[in-house]
Design an enzyme around this catalytic site. Structure first.
Site, PDB file in Angstrom:
ATOM      1  NE  ARG A  86      24.303  -7.120  34.915  1.00 44.54           N
ATOM      2  CZ  ARG A  86      24.856  -7.107  33.710  1.00 44.54           C
ATOM      3  NH1 ARG A  86      25.910  -6.365  33.483  1.00 44.54           N
ATOM      4  NH2 ARG A  86      24.370  -7.841  32.734  1.00 44.54           N
ATOM      5  CE1 TYR A 118      15.230  -4.216  38.869  1.00 44.62           C
ATOM      6  CE2 TYR A 118      17.199  -4.974  37.747  1.00 44.62           C
ATOM      7  CZ  TYR A 118      15.839  -5.043  37.949  1.00 44.62           C
ATOM      8  OH  TYR A 118      15.092  -5.957  37.253  1.00 44.62           O
ATOM      9  CE  LYS A 122      24.770 -11.037  36.867  1.00 44.42           C
ATOM     10  NZ  LYS A 122      24.808 -12.275  36.089  1.00 44.42           N
ATOM     11  CG  HIS A 157      27.551 -14.837  33.340  1.00 44.40           C
ATOM     12  ND1 HIS A 157      27.201 -13.987  32.315  1.00 44.40           N
ATOM     13  CD2 HIS A 157      26.508 -14.804  34.211  1.00 44.40           C
ATOM     14  CE1 HIS A 157      26.006 -13.462  32.549  1.00 44.40           C
ATOM     15  NE2 HIS A 157      25.567 -13.945  33.682  1.00 44.40           N
ATOM     16  CB  SER A 169      22.410 -10.703  31.236  1.00 43.16           C
ATOM     17  OG  SER A 169      23.512 -10.652  32.103  1.00 43.16           O
ATOM     18  CB  CYS A 217      20.977 -15.632  26.319  1.00 42.00           C
ATOM     19  SG  CYS A 217      21.562 -14.228  25.376  1.00 42.00           S
ATOM     20  CE  LYS A 256      23.712 -17.306  32.973  1.00 45.43           C
ATOM     21  NZ  LYS A 256      23.524 -15.959  32.368  1.00 45.43           N
ATOM     22  CG  ASN A 288      13.201 -19.931  30.306  1.00 46.18           C
ATOM     23  OD1 ASN A 288      12.343 -20.207  31.143  1.00 46.18           O
ATOM     24  ND2 ASN A 288      13.133 -18.869  29.536  1.00 46.18           N
ATOM     25  CG  ASP A 340      23.518 -15.272  36.819  1.00 47.44           C
ATOM     26  OD1 ASP A 340      23.546 -15.188  35.579  1.00 47.44           O
ATOM     27  OD2 ASP A 340      23.790 -14.307  37.565  1.00 47.44           O
ATOM     28  CB  SER A 369       9.839  -7.174  35.257  1.00 48.92           C
ATOM     29  OG  SER A 369       9.288  -7.972  34.236  1.00 48.92           O
ATOM     30  NE  ARG A 370      16.443  -9.601  35.480  1.00 54.98           N
ATOM     31  CZ  ARG A 370      17.528 -10.231  35.028  1.00 54.98           C
ATOM     32  NH1 ARG A 370      17.904 -11.378  35.553  1.00 54.98           N
ATOM     33  NH2 ARG A 370      18.221  -9.727  34.032  1.00 54.98           N
ATOM     34  NE  ARG A 414      18.505 -13.141  23.490  1.00 58.82           N
ATOM     35  CZ  ARG A 414      17.226 -13.523  23.535  1.00 58.82           C
ATOM     36  NH1 ARG A 414      16.514 -13.593  22.421  1.00 58.82           N
ATOM     37  NH2 ARG A 414      16.652 -13.795  24.681  1.00 58.82           N
ATOM     38  CG  ASN A 437      16.656 -25.560  23.943  1.00 52.10           C
ATOM     39  OD1 ASN A 437      16.376 -25.584  22.743  1.00 52.10           O
ATOM     40  ND2 ASN A 437      16.602 -24.447  24.657  1.00 52.10           N
TER      41      ASN A 437
HETATM   42  O1  SAT Z   1      20.927  -7.478  37.378  1.00 50.87           O
HETATM   43  S1  SAT Z   1      21.758  -8.682  37.242  1.00 50.87           S
HETATM   44  O2  SAT Z   1      23.107  -8.299  36.839  1.00 50.87           O
HETATM   45  O3  SAT Z   1      21.843  -9.398  38.495  1.00 50.87           O
HETATM   46  C1  SAT Z   1      21.068  -9.712  36.085  1.00 50.87           C
HETATM   47  C2  SAT Z   1      21.903 -10.017  34.921  1.00 50.87           C
HETATM   48  O4  SAT Z   1      22.260  -9.118  34.167  1.00 50.87           O
HETATM   49  O5  SAT Z   1      22.224 -11.201  34.695  1.00 50.87           O
HETATM   50 MN    MN Z   2      23.745 -13.202  34.678  1.00 48.24          MN
END
Ligand code: SAT
Ligand code: MN
Length: 587
Positions: free
Chosen positions: A67, A195, A204, A224, A246, A248, A250, A252, A273, A364-365, A396, A492
């Site tokens: 982003r 992307y 978003k 968020h 983003s 951190c 979420k 997981n 998210d 990477s996603r 963090r 956690n």
């Molecule tokens: O690329 S995104 O904005 O969808 C992922 C993120 O930053 O949480």
């Molecule tokens: Mn996010």
């Protein structure tokens, strides 16, 4: 007569001049055609059909991997309404300048029309959108992340209500990349990126930036947050929403395999998210996940850290910018101890003895349908949403924040969220490891003036008869040796258990100037090998550090001028006073 949707699509086509228009129905056959197109374009490959059925790997343009906040704008009529935390462009200027880039942008390409729903079919909280795009990658990603096709068209036909989003890859040149939001018109324009959050406009752009504006107008919240349920040994499930910046953790956390499963505490997944929340008829704040899939960070994920994620992404998954093994399986740093031989990096180059990593891009996603989460909650598509007992903020913080603390009340909790900060990661372009203030993890996503947003939170607190309790967690505190003090991941759940017990009034806590921290032995630590010394360090509230923090927060708040609610200024002053009392008691 043409419908408002047909008219809008026609206008978009006149501007962008595609060679053809395809209305997407969301079917399997259509998705297969998109994949064929992508394969022919050469940036996409199929993965191993045996180990990863129906999975592909897509390699984005190397300049287009996260982003981009510098080119993201709120185009409200008045500059003040965008506020000091957003980039602003006047709507007329935006339409002219970026409109020129859209002129003929789809020449020779296909325009796909993707009607979609954010939220479960039939929920009063659900909203509709339509994205037109020239990217088949965006179409198949939207097909996972939202409910697309007929379900959405049916609703739009009935209501004529939808948020239009115009997207083109343009020429992918970063200097001609823009993501624009017109909040009064409820319109999105994005060009020059293919992307993630720049291009999947439901995520978003709609579900946070436009929706946050709608939510304030209509009296609800667009946040968020992940959404999860914690099931206790009696079978009772308590739902929580957690807002972290983003990357951190979420995803997981939402898909955590609880370390306390053997004593009956299980985590159920609802969202990773975004949470849309509204007061229910029972007086509780109810949340839905507007999305239908997870767009999670791959690196670091493995069988130990998160077996649920690993199980979820074995099929029907789009991988973006990961590396690929010789047997065509996805790979990233942290998946296995050793780098496999015969690897191809995220740009499609063969890894040789001299190649330097990382071989998967750090951002990477994987894009995976939510129902593939092994512990998806039976209520994840409940039209009424789930009642939220706790809202959890976090980020963090290597040094400052204890493992967990509870705010004194809603107003103080809003202060905790408003003063949140985190050390940056690779999810956005820019420097990594810098501390940045990120109120409620909404810094890049709040579609209006952040001071007004804080006020909206305070107003919501008064409108919810049974408001959730508000907490702050920090999984990332480090000891003097620079190592994480807390093991994180499945452990956690011990913190979540304390949170739920605080909500029901059972768990012990100690009052400190920043809020309530777990009393000694209040956290369930059975089966966890952690020293008493580390636990002390994890829960310690260092008055001197916090005094500095309180000052910094005070300075940060100055940014919001007279739109900063006076309650938040008062909270900051009270925090300082409480810290002074502790300091003077010591001397
Ligand atoms: O690329 S995104 O904005 O969808 C992922 C993120 O930053 O949480
Ligand atoms: Mn996010």
């Amino acid at each position: 007569m043409a419908t408002p949707l047909e008219e809008w699509v026609e206008k978009a086509a006149q501007k962008t001049k595609p060679k053809q228009i395809v209305w997407c129905d969301g079917s399997e056959a259509e998705a297969e055609r998109m994949v064929e197109t992508l394969l022919a374009e050469g940036r996409t490959v199929r993965l191993n059909e045996r180990t990863h059925p129906n999975c592909i790997l897509h390699r984005s343009d190397p300049s287009d991997v996260a982003r981009t906040e510098q080119i993201t704008f709120i185009c409200s009529r008045r500059k003040e309404d965008a506020g000091p935390t957003n980039n602003w462009m006047a709507p007329e200027e935006a339409k002219q300048k970026v409109g020129a880039l859209f002129d003929g942008a789809m020449a020779g390409r296909t325009m796909y029309v993707v009607p979609y729903l954010m939220g479960p079919v039939g929920s009063p909280m659900t909203r509709a959108g339509v994205e037109v795009t020239d990217s088949p990658y965006v179409v198949i990603s939207m097909r996972i992340m939202a409910r697309i096709g007929k379900v959405a068209l049916d609703r739009i036909d009935k209501t004529n209500e939808f948020v239009p989003g115009l997207h083109s890859m343009g020429d992918l040149n970063p200097s001609r990349r823009y993501v624009l939001h017109f909040p009064e018109e409820k319109l999105i324009w994005s060009i020059g990126s293919g992307y993630g959050g720049n291009a999947l406009l439901g995520k978003k752009c709609f579900a946070l930036r436009i929706a946050s504006w709608m939510a304030r107008e209509q009296g609800w919240m667009a946040e968020h947050t992940l959404i999860l349920g914690l099931e206790d040994p009696s079978g009772k499930v308590s739902y929580m929403a957690a807002a972290f910046p983003s990357a951190c953790g979420k995803t997981n956390m939402a898909m955590m395999v609880s370390a306390l499963e053997n004593v009956g505490y299980r985590v159920q997944t609802l969202g990773d998210d975004i949470g849309w929340m509204q007061v229910g008829s029972d007086g509780y704040l109810h949340a839905i996940n507007p999305e239908a899939g997870f767009f999670g960070v791959a690196p670091g994920t493995n069988e130990q850290t998160n077996p649920n994620v690993m199980a979820a992404i074995q099929k029907n998954t789009i991988f973006t910018n990961v590396a690929m093994t010789g047997s065509r399986e996805p790979w990233w740093e942290g998946m296995t101890a050793e780098t496999p031989r015969d690897l191809t990096d995220w740009q499609g180059n063969k890894v040789t003895a001299g190649s330097k990593g990382p071989f998967a891009h750090p951002n990477s996603r994987f894009t995976v349908p939510a129902p593939q989460a092994p512990r998806i909650s039976p209520k994840w598509e409940d039209p009424a949403g789930v009642p939220i007992s706790a809202i959890i903020f976090g980020g963090r913080r290597a040094r400052l924040a204890p493992l967990v603390y509870e705010s004194f009340n809603w107003q103080h909790g809003v202060f905790v969220g408003a003063s949140m900060a985190s050390e940056t990661t690779a999810a956005i372009t820019g420097a990594v490891g810098v501390t940045r203030r990120d109120p409620m993890a909404m810094l890049p996503f709040c579609g209006y003036h952040m001071g007004d947003y804080f006020q909206h939170w305070l107003d919501m607190g008064r409108a919810i008869p049974h408001p959730p309790k508000i907490f702050h967690v920090n999984w990332f505190r480090k000891g003097a040796d620079g190592k994480f003090l807390w093991p994180g991941f499945g452990e956690n759940v011990r913190v979540l258990k304390w949170i739920v017990e605080r909500v029901s009034g059972k768990a012990h806590a100690e009052e400190t100037p920043i809020g309530f921290v777990p009393a000694k032995r209040a956290l369930t630590l059975d089966g966890l090998n952690i020293s008493a010394e580390n636990m002390d360090q994890l829960l310690r509230v260092e008055a001197a550090d916090w005094q500095k923090e309180a000052e910094e927060v005070g300075t940060y708040f100055d940014k919001f001028g007279d739109r900063l609610p006076k309650e938040l200024r008062a909270e900051q002053v009270h925090l300082s006073e409480r810290l002074n009392l502790v300091a003077s008691a010591k001397t």
